[in-house]
Motif scaffolding. Structure first.
Motif, PDB file in Angstrom:
ATOM      1  N   CYS A   1     -42.797  69.370 -72.567  1.00 45.94           N
ATOM      2  CA  CYS A   1     -41.857  69.508 -73.700  1.00 45.94           C
ATOM      3  C   CYS A   1     -40.633  70.353 -73.350  1.00 45.94           C
ATOM      4  O   CYS A   1     -39.506  69.958 -73.671  1.00 45.94           O
ATOM      5  CB  CYS A   1     -42.575  70.070 -74.921  1.00 45.94           C
ATOM      6  SG  CYS A   1     -43.923  69.007 -75.492  1.00 45.94           S
TER       7      CYS A   1
ATOM      8  N   GLY B   1     -43.668  66.378 -79.354  1.00 47.79           N
ATOM      9  CA  GLY B   1     -44.311  67.407 -78.542  1.00 47.79           C
ATOM     10  C   GLY B   1     -44.753  68.573 -79.390  1.00 47.79           C
ATOM     11  O   GLY B   1     -44.999  68.426 -80.590  1.00 47.79           O
TER      12      GLY B   1
ATOM     13  N   CYS C   1     -46.407  73.813 -75.700  1.00 45.81           N
ATOM     14  CA  CYS C   1     -46.481  72.952 -74.517  1.00 45.81           C
ATOM     15  C   CYS C   1     -45.969  73.711 -73.289  1.00 45.81           C
ATOM     16  O   CYS C   1     -44.863  74.255 -73.318  1.00 45.81           O
ATOM     17  CB  CYS C   1     -45.644  71.700 -74.745  1.00 45.81           C
ATOM     18  SG  CYS C   1     -45.651  70.543 -73.376  1.00 45.81           S
TER      19      CYS C   1
END
Length: 199
Positions: free
Chosen positions: A73, A65, A69
């Motif tokens: 995430c 990730g 994010c």
């Protein structure tokens, strides 16, 4: 629930200090495979090389990730932290790892601060774009930038889920994103107890 709310509040404060994302949330990319090559060579928080071979004797629970994010995430890392907490003493036999697919912004220091907020035992890894690309390819993780208003304002669409490697460094399985923590925990305990019985 309170912990998740506090984490989202903290992440919201981080995002207000950086340029706005191009998209409010990213979309999962299709085409994930069920088998992976469990190899990676990346950079750890102190600038040292870290590979899948460094954790022989321990399970590895890996997520891909990036720190900007907005939703998937943080949720994944909340789940990973909860798994480590619920495992109790057995958590010493599991190494949590978060691999960034945004090496341009996710420096080792940024990753260290980010992962420690969820659980100090989770290790953040990144590297050159080439090293990250190779690791993602091995794990059949797909990711791509989503352009924003300028070069700094972008999101990253990426595959999601948790990858489990056994103590020999072999791929065991992938837990799909959104799988309830208690179900993952039950399976992890089976893997841990099975390995213990085989010793």
């Amino acid at each position: 629930m309170l912990r998740r709310w506090l984490i989202l509040l903290y992440l919201g404060s981080l995002l207000t200090a950086v340029p706005a994302l191009a998209e409010p949330a990213h979309q999962l990319l299709a085409g994930e495979a069920t088998t992976v090559n469990p190899r990676y060579l990346l950079i750890g928080p102190d600038g040292q090389a870290v590979s899948d071979q460094d954790w022989r004797g321990r399970f590895q629970l890996i997520a891909f990730g990036y720190t900007y994010c907005p939703d998937i995430c943080p949720t994944t890392l909340v789940d990973m932290a909860e798994l480590l907490k619920q495992l109790g003493p057995d958590a010493d036999r599991v190494q949590g790892i978060f691999i960034s697919v945004d090496p341009e912004r996710d420096t080792p220091r940024v990753l260290q601060t980010y992962t420690r907020f969820f659980d100090a035992r989770i290790l953040g890894l990144s590297g050159t774009p080439e090293l990250v690309q190779r690791a993602a390819r091995n794990y059949r993780v797909r990711y791509a930038k989503v352009a924003g208003k300028d070069a700094k304002n972008y999101a990253v669409d990426h595959s999601a889920g948790l990858y489990l490697l056994d103590p020999a460094g072999q791929f065991v399985k992938k837990f799909a994103y959104g799988r309830p923590v208690d179900e993952i925990l039950a399976e992890l305990r089976v893997f841990l107890s099975t390995l213990e019985a085989q010793r």
